[in-house]
Write a protein that holds these residues in place. Structure first.
Motif, PDB file in Angstrom:
ATOM      1  N   MET A 193       0.906  -1.140   0.007  1.00  0.00           N
ATOM      2  CA  MET A 193      -0.123   0.210  -0.085  1.00  0.00           C
ATOM      3  C   MET A 193       0.826   1.277  -0.008  1.00  0.00           C
ATOM      4  SD  MET A 193      -2.930  -1.002   2.561  1.00  0.00           S
ATOM      5  CE  MET A 193      -4.119   0.285   1.806  1.00  0.00           C
ATOM      6  N   ILE A 194       0.287   2.290  -0.713  1.00  0.00           N
ATOM      7  CA  ILE A 194       1.330   3.551  -0.670  1.00  0.00           C
ATOM      8  C   ILE A 194       1.417   3.963   0.410  1.00  0.00           C
ATOM      9  CG2 ILE A 194       0.972   5.808  -1.337  1.00  0.00           C
ATOM     10  CD1 ILE A 194      -0.938   4.899  -4.072  1.00  0.00           C
ATOM     11  N   GLY A 195       0.358   4.134   1.550  1.00  0.00           N
ATOM     12  CA  GLY A 195       0.548   4.665   3.030  1.00  0.00           C
ATOM     13  C   GLY A 195       1.660   4.045   3.622  1.00  0.00           C
ATOM     14  N   GLU A 196       1.563   2.619   3.529  1.00  0.00           N
ATOM     15  CA  GLU A 196       2.664   2.117   4.349  1.00  0.00           C
ATOM     16  C   GLU A 196       4.138   2.430   4.004  1.00  0.00           C
ATOM     17  OE1 GLU A 196       4.181  -2.528   5.390  1.00  0.00           O
ATOM     18  OE2 GLU A 196       2.718  -2.305   3.583  1.00  0.00           O
ATOM     19  N   GLY A 197       4.243   2.441   2.733  1.00  0.00           N
ATOM     20  CA  GLY A 197       5.539   3.113   2.131  1.00  0.00           C
ATOM     21  C   GLY A 197       5.921   4.559   2.685  1.00  0.00           C
ATOM     22  N   LEU A 198       4.665   5.445   2.841  1.00  0.00           N
ATOM     23  CA  LEU A 198       4.975   6.712   3.228  1.00  0.00           C
ATOM     24  C   LEU A 198       5.399   7.053   4.523  1.00  0.00           C
ATOM     25  CD1 LEU A 198       1.924   8.188   1.219  1.00  0.00           C
ATOM     26  CD2 LEU A 198       4.440   8.820   0.761  1.00  0.00           C
ATOM     27  N   ILE A 199       4.498   5.809   5.236  1.00  0.00           N
ATOM     28  CA  ILE A 199       5.101   5.840   6.691  1.00  0.00           C
ATOM     29  C   ILE A 199       6.496   5.325   6.844  1.00  0.00           C
ATOM     30  CG2 ILE A 199       4.485   4.199   8.974  1.00  0.00           C
ATOM     31  CD1 ILE A 199       1.502   4.553   8.034  1.00  0.00           C
ATOM     32  N   LYS A 200       7.059   4.353   6.627  1.00  0.00           N
ATOM     33  CA  LYS A 200       8.381   3.717   6.331  1.00  0.00           C
ATOM     34  C   LYS A 200       9.272   5.021   5.829  1.00  0.00           C
ATOM     35  CE  LYS A 200       7.465  -0.999   6.048  1.00  0.00           C
ATOM     36  NZ  LYS A 200       7.579  -2.394   5.177  1.00  0.00           N
ATOM     37  N   GLY A 201       8.975   5.901   5.229  1.00  0.00           N
ATOM     38  CA  GLY A 201       9.804   6.961   4.833  1.00  0.00           C
ATOM     39  C   GLY A 201       9.878   8.361   5.663  1.00  0.00           C
ATOM     40  N   SER A 202       9.001   8.070   6.651  1.00  0.00           N
ATOM     41  CA  SER A 202       8.828   9.255   7.522  1.00  0.00           C
ATOM     42  C   SER A 202       9.413   8.913   8.947  1.00  0.00           C
ATOM     43  CB  SER A 202       7.195   9.617   7.742  1.00  0.00           C
ATOM     44  OG  SER A 202       6.564   8.796   8.470  1.00  0.00           O
ATOM     45  N   ASP A 203       9.121   9.895   9.922  1.00  0.00           N
ATOM     46  CA  ASP A 203       9.616   9.541  11.272  1.00  0.00           C
ATOM     47  C   ASP A 203       8.614   8.856  12.176  1.00  0.00           C
ATOM     48  OD1 ASP A 203       7.816  11.796  11.496  1.00  0.00           O
ATOM     49  OD2 ASP A 203       9.460  12.969  12.868  1.00  0.00           O
ATOM     50  N   CYS A 204       7.321   8.630  11.467  1.00  0.00           N
ATOM     51  CA  CYS A 204       6.215   8.098  12.311  1.00  0.00           C
ATOM     52  C   CYS A 204       6.772   6.758  13.313  1.00  0.00           C
ATOM     53  CB  CYS A 204       5.014   7.542  11.399  1.00  0.00           C
ATOM     54  SG  CYS A 204       4.328   8.926  10.431  1.00  0.00           S
ATOM     55  N   LEU A 205       7.462   5.855  12.549  1.00  0.00           N
ATOM     56  CA  LEU A 205       8.004   4.863  13.592  1.00  0.00           C
ATOM     57  C   LEU A 205       8.757   5.031  14.562  1.00  0.00           C
ATOM     58  CD1 LEU A 205       8.421   2.516  10.372  1.00  0.00           C
ATOM     59  CD2 LEU A 205       6.422   2.707  11.857  1.00  0.00           C
ATOM     60  N   ALA A 206       9.183   6.189  14.967  1.00  0.00           N
ATOM     61  CA  ALA A 206       9.943   6.597  16.049  1.00  0.00           C
ATOM     62  C   ALA A 206       8.861   6.635  17.355  1.00  0.00           C
ATOM     63  CB  ALA A 206      10.667   7.930  15.834  1.00  0.00           C
ATOM     64  N   CYS A 207       7.613   6.766  16.877  1.00  0.00           N
ATOM     65  CA  CYS A 207       6.729   6.909  17.871  1.00  0.00           C
ATOM     66  C   CYS A 207       5.637   5.996  17.918  1.00  0.00           C
ATOM     67  CB  CYS A 207       6.187   8.419  18.089  1.00  0.00           C
ATOM     68  SG  CYS A 207       7.383   9.683  18.481  1.00  0.00           S
ATOM     69  N   HIS A 208       5.341   5.276  16.737  1.00  0.00           N
ATOM     70  CA  HIS A 208       4.562   4.277  16.442  1.00  0.00           C
ATOM     71  C   HIS A 208       4.791   3.054  16.159  1.00  0.00           C
ATOM     72  CE1 HIS A 208       1.168   7.565  16.964  1.00  0.00           C
ATOM     73  NE2 HIS A 208       2.056   8.285  16.341  1.00  0.00           N
ATOM     74  N   ASN A 209       4.144   1.867  16.274  1.00  0.00           N
ATOM     75  CA  ASN A 209       4.178   0.802  15.867  1.00  0.00           C
ATOM     76  C   ASN A 209       2.891   0.177  15.461  1.00  0.00           C
ATOM     77  OD1 ASN A 209       4.289  -2.589  16.448  1.00  0.00           O
ATOM     78  ND2 ASN A 209       6.375  -1.857  16.143  1.00  0.00           N
ATOM     79  N   ALA A 210       3.039  -0.865  14.467  1.00  0.00           N
ATOM     80  CA  ALA A 210       1.766  -1.488  14.135  1.00  0.00           C
ATOM     81  C   ALA A 210       1.009  -2.271  14.990  1.00  0.00           C
ATOM     82  CB  ALA A 210       2.142  -2.318  12.849  1.00  0.00           C
ATOM     83  N   THR A 211       1.746  -2.904  16.024  1.00  0.00           N
ATOM     84  CA  THR A 211       1.067  -3.667  16.723  1.00  0.00           C
ATOM     85  C   THR A 211       1.168  -3.389  18.369  1.00  0.00           C
ATOM     86  OG1 THR A 211       2.989  -5.466  16.817  1.00  0.00           O
ATOM     87  CG2 THR A 211       0.899  -5.693  15.306  1.00  0.00           C
TER      88      THR A 211
END
Length: 84
Positions: A1-19
């Motif tokens: 999905m497009i959104g998943e790639g955008l999240i991986k390319g941003s700083d979102c994963l510094a504070c969020h996780n899928a599960t």
């Protein structure tokens, strides 16, 4: 999905996780709270861009003004697709 790639390319994963909760809520918890309606997609995309606090606790989410509304909507669509 497009959104998943955008999240991986941003700083979102510094504070969020899928599960699991890190600083912010797990994406599966966001998906459980918000039905995937156009209104919710728009609302959550705005929260990504403008930031916010109070919904998931006292720690605020920092604003991400460089993310376009269209990209933020794609991110939200991906997050809400994780509904169990």
């Amino acid at each position: 999905m497009i959104g998943e790639g955008l999240i991986k390319g941003s700083d979102c994963l510094a504070c969020h996780n899928a599960t699991k909760k890190i600083v912010g809520p797990a994406y599966v918890n966001v998906a459980a709270k918000y039905p995937a309606t156009e209104e919710n997609i728009d609302h959550l995309a705005t929260k990504i861009i403008e930031g916010g606090s109070g919904v998931w606790g006292a720690i605020p989410m920092s604003p991400h003004p460089a993310i376009s509304k269209d990209d933020a909507k794609e991110m939200v669509k991906y997050i809400l697709s994780l509904k169990k």
